[in-house]
Write an enzyme that holds these catalytic residues in place. Sequence first.
Site, PDB file in Angstrom:
ATOM      1  N   GLY A  18       0.543  -1.416   0.062  1.00 14.44           N
ATOM      2  CA  GLY A  18       0.106  -0.191   0.054  1.00 14.44           C
ATOM      3  C   GLY A  18       0.806   1.333   0.256  1.00 14.44           C
ATOM      4  O   GLY A  18       2.107   1.112   0.152  1.00 14.44           O
ATOM      5  N   THR A  21       1.367   7.492   3.681  1.00 14.00           N
ATOM      6  CA  THR A  21       1.080   8.851   3.428  1.00 14.00           C
ATOM      7  C   THR A  21       1.634   9.685   4.749  1.00 14.00           C
ATOM      8  O   THR A  21       1.564  10.831   4.935  1.00 14.00           O
ATOM      9  CB  THR A  21      -0.447   9.109   3.442  1.00 14.00           C
ATOM     10  OG1 THR A  21      -1.036   8.724   4.667  1.00 14.00           O
ATOM     11  CG2 THR A  21      -0.877   8.562   1.962  1.00 14.00           C
ATOM     12  N   ASP A  45      -2.541   3.881   3.019  1.00 15.76           N
ATOM     13  CA  ASP A  45      -2.827   3.923   4.449  1.00 15.76           C
ATOM     14  C   ASP A  45      -2.727   5.422   4.839  1.00 15.76           C
ATOM     15  O   ASP A  45      -1.820   6.171   4.422  1.00 15.76           O
ATOM     16  CB  ASP A  45      -1.569   3.302   4.792  1.00 15.76           C
ATOM     17  CG  ASP A  45      -1.509   3.344   6.499  1.00 15.76           C
ATOM     18  OD1 ASP A  45      -2.218   2.357   7.120  1.00 15.76           O
ATOM     19  OD2 ASP A  45      -0.747   4.311   7.280  1.00 15.76           O
ATOM     20  N   TYR A  50      -1.718  12.798  10.372  1.00 19.65           N
ATOM     21  CA  TYR A  50      -0.730  13.329   9.608  1.00 19.65           C
ATOM     22  C   TYR A  50      -1.406  14.242   8.699  1.00 19.65           C
ATOM     23  O   TYR A  50      -0.431  15.189   8.043  1.00 19.65           O
ATOM     24  CB  TYR A  50      -0.804  11.988   8.285  1.00 19.65           C
ATOM     25  CG  TYR A  50      -0.236  10.593   8.769  1.00 19.65           C
ATOM     26  CD1 TYR A  50       0.288  10.513  10.185  1.00 19.65           C
ATOM     27  CD2 TYR A  50      -0.702   9.603   7.894  1.00 19.65           C
ATOM     28  CE1 TYR A  50       0.520   9.123  10.499  1.00 19.65           C
ATOM     29  CE2 TYR A  50      -0.261   8.310   8.398  1.00 19.65           C
ATOM     30  CZ  TYR A  50       0.330   7.892   9.362  1.00 19.65           C
ATOM     31  OH  TYR A  50       0.719   6.820   9.852  1.00 19.65           O
ATOM     32  N   LYS A 263       6.124   4.843   2.126  1.00 23.15           N
ATOM     33  CA  LYS A 263       5.803   6.087   1.637  1.00 23.15           C
ATOM     34  C   LYS A 263       6.724   6.553   0.707  1.00 23.15           C
ATOM     35  O   LYS A 263       8.034   6.417   0.692  1.00 23.15           O
ATOM     36  CB  LYS A 263       5.886   7.172   3.101  1.00 23.15           C
ATOM     37  CG  LYS A 263       5.777   8.626   2.813  1.00 23.15           C
ATOM     38  CD  LYS A 263       7.224   9.157   2.649  1.00 23.15           C
ATOM     39  CE  LYS A 263       6.709  10.591   2.334  1.00 23.15           C
ATOM     40  NZ  LYS A 263       8.271  11.295   2.304  1.00 23.15           N
TER      41      LYS A 263
END
Length: 325
Positions: A18, A21, A45, A50, A263
């Site tokens: 995935g 982020t 995700d 965040y 990420k």
Amino acid sequence: MTASSVLLHTGQKMPLIGLGTWKSEPGQVKAAIKHALSAGYRHIDCASVYGNETEIGEALKESVGSGKAVPREELFVTSKLWNTKHHPEDVEPALRKTLADLQLEYLDLYLMHWPYAFERGDNPFPKNADGTVRYDSTHYKETWKALEVLVAKGLVKALGLSNFNSRQIDDVLSVASVRPAVLQVECHPYLAQNELIAHCHARGLEVTAYSPLGSSDRAWRHPDEPVLLEEPVVLALAEKHGRSPAQILLRWQVQRKVICIPKSINPSRILQNIQVFDFTFSPEEMKQLDALNKNWRYIVPMITVDGKRVPRDAGHPLYPFNDPY
């Protein structure tokens, strides 16, 4: 060719790779999501803390849904309940805020981000005058019961935990009528988490690895810490297989059936990170990577107290990382 997803106990398929982020700045994350979706990612995700779910929502609105590039039922979206929203009365409003920001009607997976609660309110990091965090006494078992209501209401398909240790997982299982489906923790060859993964698999939880590449872009990075992407064993395997070091680290995880959420905002790396299903490691190569474990944890949140950098929550009775696993 390895299967590119795992089956959760809920019957959902969760893609093994995935897009993470965390630390993706607003202004960058929207393009990253769109690159990922066009590269074949079907798992994103997220987390409210965040601070970028609104922008992720813009990307999802443009790309996901009937008549768009990706049907909603093909996408697996995870988000996380932040520490200030553990009080049972705050759980559903927090989720509804995330759904509104992401412009979604439901989440595929909702995780409790940490086992302990911060003081209630809209400041994500409530602090005392000396810089220490202000906590709340809500226990994660109370929070879990409030999370279960979200499944009954159809707002969330599966629930899970993040940064919980084995004892805390069993504690949740002792009260759960909706069993956790996933544990998300830091995991990479320097922190292999073998005991914790075995513990989870024995109880029907799948495991997601965050910071699977070692997270060298953290604010509190120590100058002397080992750099996973420069590990000689990883570099040698990268050369042997004609792959990037990142692909070696991700392949090791997916071959262990551990989900990864690397990420990136770089389009070529986003593409590279999902191209890990067309090669395999021999048992000997897996052993070489397994042997790198040194229980080295990169992600220990730090704060400044009286001018000194100290672990933020290490003194909390529910701090998860004082146990062996």
